[in-house]
Design an enzyme around this catalytic site. Structure first.
Site, PDB file in Angstrom:
ATOM      1  N   ASP A 205       0.828  -1.212   0.000  1.00 44.46           N
ATOM      2  CA  ASP A 205       0.000   0.000   0.000  1.00 44.46           C
ATOM      3  C   ASP A 205       0.863   1.264   0.000  1.00 44.46           C
ATOM      4  OD1 ASP A 205      -2.086  -1.733   0.287  1.00 44.46           O
ATOM      5  OD2 ASP A 205      -2.924  -0.785   2.075  1.00 44.46           O
ATOM      6  N   ASP A 206       0.237   2.337  -0.438  1.00 45.05           N
ATOM      7  CA  ASP A 206       0.709   3.727  -0.262  1.00 45.05           C
ATOM      8  C   ASP A 206       1.703   4.228  -1.309  1.00 45.05           C
ATOM      9  OD1 ASP A 206      -0.889   3.570   1.926  1.00 45.05           O
ATOM     10  OD2 ASP A 206       0.662   3.980   3.412  1.00 45.05           O
TER      11      ASP A 206
ATOM     12  N   HIS B 139      -6.122   3.145  -3.930  1.00 52.05           N
ATOM     13  CA  HIS B 139      -6.011   3.353  -2.469  1.00 52.05           C
ATOM     14  C   HIS B 139      -6.310   4.813  -2.126  1.00 52.05           C
ATOM     15  CE1 HIS B 139      -4.918   2.210   1.533  1.00 52.05           C
ATOM     16  NE2 HIS B 139      -3.723   2.754   1.555  1.00 52.05           N
TER      17      HIS B 139
ATOM     18  N   HIS C 287      -5.202   9.938   0.331  1.00 50.44           N
ATOM     19  CA  HIS C 287      -4.940   9.169   1.549  1.00 50.44           C
ATOM     20  C   HIS C 287      -4.848  10.110   2.751  1.00 50.44           C
ATOM     21  CE1 HIS C 287      -3.262   6.078   4.196  1.00 50.44           C
ATOM     22  NE2 HIS C 287      -3.392   5.191   3.222  1.00 50.44           N
TER      23      HIS C 287
ATOM     24  N   HIS D  29       3.820  -2.115   3.189  1.00 48.28           N
ATOM     25  CA  HIS D  29       3.827  -0.753   2.634  1.00 48.28           C
ATOM     26  C   HIS D  29       5.122  -0.549   1.851  1.00 48.28           C
ATOM     27  CE1 HIS D  29       0.916  -0.486   5.924  1.00 48.28           C
ATOM     28  NE2 HIS D  29       0.318   0.414   5.166  1.00 48.28           N
TER      29      HIS D  29
HETATM   30 ZN   LIG Z   1      -2.563   3.280   3.253  1.00 41.69          ZN
END
Ligand SMILES: [Zn+2]
Length: 255
Positions: free
Chosen positions: A72-73, A123, A127, A217
């Site tokens: 993620d991210d 995502h 964010h 991540h």
């Molecule tokens: Zn995230």
């Protein structure tokens, strides 16, 4: 699920009415009921695997030693390219849940992710820490914006959405349904961005089980060390990393 919320709300109303029938002189009995109601809702919104507000795909029910790994991210300008190289050297495919503004800043990395056979999911665009406080329209806007930029780079419009921080609520339920996306959670996460890598690896190898969706991540400077060790352990222990879509039997992109 909304049905579950409705039934909990109805139960609370029945309890309140019953309580007021038997004890009209005092309203103190309401306090524990309201506190319990708040606790249940907080747990439902912060634990994606409970499927409280809507269904998320968080693992597969299987005894086969198949798992999927997700990042993620990103994309991160320095870490993600090295991670792609590492995964490639082990012939492992993963899913990257990208943040729209990072995709806009580093489109070439997303092209590389796709070229190497990995999957890309949505995502959110920013964010933000306050994503869960947005209206459903603004959540939808972030999801659409991210899908548009991903589609312009890869030619594919993602169907998979991972809620920022894994937080779910009724606004997100609406946004997911309006965008026709599918929510993806996880069954194993180790807070890889804040814990010591040795600690993360120890917990990973203790807790991995068949059907897991593992959350990492690709913004974490220690991720290469963690993933390398983990891949070696998986191989030694006869685990196979499969694509998220085959593990969960879902589609990654719109037709
Ligand atoms: Zn995230």
């Amino acid at each position: 699920m909304s049905n579950r919320i409705n039934s909990i709300t109805i139960i609370v109303i029945i309890l309140i009415i019953t309580g007021s029938y038997f004890n009209l002189t005092s309203l103190y009995y309401l306090i524990p009921i309201i506190i319990l109601y708040i606790i249940v809702n907080i747990m439902g919104s912060t634990s994606i695997g409970l499927n409280y507000y809507f269904h998320s795909y968080s693992n597969a029910s299987t005894t086969k030693k198949d798992i999927a790994i997700t990042f993620d991210d990103g994309p991160h300008p320095h870490i993600t390219p090295k991670l792609i190289e590492l995964l490639d050297s082990h012939n492992v495919k993963a899913t990257f849940f990208c943040i729209g503004k990072n995709v806009r800043a580093h489109p070439n990395i997303v092209v590389d992710i796709i070229d190497k056979g990995h999957l890309v999911g949505n995502h959110s665009y920013r964010h933000s820490k306050f994503f869960d406080l947005l209206s459903s329209k603004n959540m939808q806007k972030e999801m659409v914006e991210t899908n548009q930029i991903l589609e312009s780079i890869t030619g594919k419009s993602p169907k998979l959405f991972r809620p920022p921080f894994g937080i779910t609520n009724p606004m997100l339920r609406k946004a997911i349904s309006r965008t026709n996306m599918v929510s993806v959670g996880w069954s194993l996460r180790l807070f890889d961005t804040v814990k010591d890598p040795k600690n993360v690896i120890a917990k990973l190898v203790t807790n991995t089980k068949p059907g897991d969706v593992v959350l990492f991540h690709d913004t974490n400077k220690n991720i290469l060390e963690i993933v390398e060790e983990y891949l070696l352990w998986l191989k030694k222990n006869d685990y196979k990393i499969v694509s998220l879509t085959s593990l969960l039997n879902i589609e990654a992109y719109e037709d």
